[in-house]
Design an enzyme around this catalytic site. Structure first.
Site, PDB file in Angstrom:
ATOM      1  CB  SER A   1      -4.504  -3.955   0.896  1.00  0.00           C
ATOM      2  OG  SER A   1      -3.237  -3.938   0.321  1.00  0.00           O
TER       3      SER A   1
ATOM      4  CE  LYS B   1      -1.321  -5.789   1.620  1.00  0.00           C
ATOM      5  NZ  LYS B   1      -0.775  -4.320   1.307  1.00  0.00           N
TER       6      LYS B   1
ATOM      7  CE1 TYR C   1       0.437  -8.616  -0.435  1.00  0.00           C
ATOM      8  CE2 TYR C   1       1.202  -8.330  -2.838  1.00  0.00           C
ATOM      9  CZ  TYR C   1       0.832  -7.570  -1.737  1.00  0.00           C
ATOM     10  OH  TYR C   1       0.520  -6.545  -1.370  1.00  0.00           O
TER      11      TYR C   1
ATOM     12  CE1 TYR D   1      -2.109   0.199   1.797  1.00  0.00           C
ATOM     13  CE2 TYR D   1      -3.754   1.690   1.089  1.00  0.00           C
ATOM     14  CZ  TYR D   1      -3.349   0.400   1.185  1.00  0.00           C
ATOM     15  OH  TYR D   1      -3.726  -0.539   0.476  1.00  0.00           O
TER      16      TYR D   1
ATOM     17  CB  VAL E   1      -5.350  -0.098  -4.555  1.00  0.00           C
ATOM     18  CG1 VAL E   1      -4.217   0.360  -3.847  1.00  0.00           C
ATOM     19  CG2 VAL E   1      -4.830  -1.589  -4.892  1.00  0.00           C
TER      20      VAL E   1
HETATM   21  N1  GLU Z   1      -1.774  -6.254  -4.387  1.00  0.00           N
HETATM   22  C1  GLU Z   1      -1.749  -4.699  -4.282  1.00  0.00           C
HETATM   23  C2  GLU Z   1      -0.313  -4.349  -4.157  1.00  0.00           C
HETATM   24  O1  GLU Z   1       0.625  -5.368  -3.844  1.00  0.00           O
HETATM   25  C3  GLU Z   1      -2.377  -4.347  -2.835  1.00  0.00           C
HETATM   26  C4  GLU Z   1      -2.184  -3.065  -2.643  1.00  0.00           C
HETATM   27  C5  GLU Z   1      -3.192  -2.347  -1.878  1.00  0.00           C
HETATM   28  O2  GLU Z   1      -4.510  -2.740  -2.042  1.00  0.00           O
HETATM   29  O3  GLU Z   1      -3.001  -1.394  -0.996  1.00  0.00           O
HETATM   30  O4  GLU Z   1       0.170  -3.374  -4.863  1.00  0.00           O
END
Ligand code: GLU
Length: 309
Positions: free
Chosen positions: A65, A68, A193, A245, A263
């Site tokens: 993530s 992002k 993504y 989050y 994650v």
């Molecule tokens: N590629 C992971 C997902 O879509 C990213 C989640 C993350 O790092 O929080 O679940």
């Protein structure tokens, strides 16, 4: 007297040892479940390019993530405030892959860092570049440039593993499409993504890549402007409020820095006007954020007194 960052990192490294096996590696992406617990790295990068590291700082991990932040930067640069028609900037207070909130908020994701928001951002980039492969190339090249590593790549095994277990992310994209908030092919966009989430970096590269956000959008080493100061301020604000989050409030409370977790166990943070920081330790707490990485950053801001508050 200038602060001895190396000594502070060394102290943190010692103190964090008993914590390293606590938490759980992400296992909902099977390829990530194989990563060994107990690993730790932390890097600090200053404006003049001075780097301080401890632990496995040359070992690459899945940034997940954290990517992002980079896609949001690119999309905000292209669309400016038009982007906010498709994605909000409020903390979600919900897990990163929640479908429920997206349903009752008519397919507009709360922010660019929950999965739905990041998938919309990727979709908006594909609309702009007209092609998913070109889009991935632009994202990769941007991250190569800001990280100083022209050979950075993504792990196809991790990306495929996510797609094989990607029903929830595909569902998020389809739900947004049903509300008219999705423009391209769902499978292709979600795969793009997954690929940018599967980019691998080490803490030295990750820390380097966040430096422009610590300095108002301009890389202090090359002088290159990546985004305007106004936009950098907004990206940092969204990292502070939404970067962890539904534990974003707790992270701000304990650490006090704009930061984004993934994650894969990485966390990238900025101390505006001073430095960027990256930390990695794969075992996660119950919110999906690195257990030891969070603690290490808390120790760092406590020991140095550096925080935005
Ligand atoms: N590629 C992971 C997902 O879509 C990213 C989640 C993350 O790092 O929080 O679940």
């Amino acid at each position: 007297m200038p602060m001895n960052y190396q000594q502070i990192l060394n102290e943190i490294y010692e103190e964090i040892q008993p914590e390293l096996l606590r938490g759980k590696v992400a296992d909902y992406i099977p390829a990530l479940a194989e990563v060994e617990k107990g690993q730790f790295a932390m890097t600090v990068t200053l404006a003049d390019g001075t780097v301080y590291s401890v632990g496995d700082s040359k070992k690459a991990f899945s940034i997940q993530s954290i990517s992002k932040v980079f896609t949001f930067t690119l999309a905000l640069d292209i669309y400016s405030k038009e982007l906010y028609k498709r994605v909000g900037v409020e903390p979600s207070g919900n897990p990163f892959n929640s479908l429920v909130q997206l349903e009752y908020e008519n397919g507009i994701p709360r922010n660019p860092f929950i999965n739905a928001g990041a998938i919309t951002i990727t979709d908006s980039l594909i609309s702009y570049y007209k092609d998913e492969y070109k889009t991935l190339e632009v994202i990769m090249n941007f991250i190569r440039e800001i990280s100083g590593n022209p050979t950075l790549s993504f792990d196809q095994v991790v990306a495929n593993s996510e797609m094989e277990h990607g029903d929830r992310n595909l569902a998020l994209a389809r739900l947004m499409k049903s509300f008219g908030n999705f423009e391209n092919d769902v499978l292709g966009s979600v795969m793009t993504y997954f690929k940018h989430c599967a980019i691998t970096m080490n803490t030295e590269e990750l820390s380097r890549s966040m430096l422009f956000l610590a300095f108002g959008g301009t890389d202090p080493i090359s002088g290159k402007v990546f985004v305007s100061t106004r936009k950098a301020k907004r990206i940092n604000a969204v990292m502070l409020t939404c970067g962890h989050y539904d534990a974003s409030g707790e992270f701000a409370f304990h650490v006090g820095l704009p930061a984004k977790s993934g994650v894969g166990g990485g966390i990238a943070a900025v101390v505006p006007g001073v430095m960027s920081i990256a930390v990695w330790s794969p075992a996660l707490n119950k919110y999906g954020n690195s257990h030891s990485g969070t603690l290490a950053l808390e120790k760092f801001t406590t020991k140095t007194g550096l925080s935005i508050f």
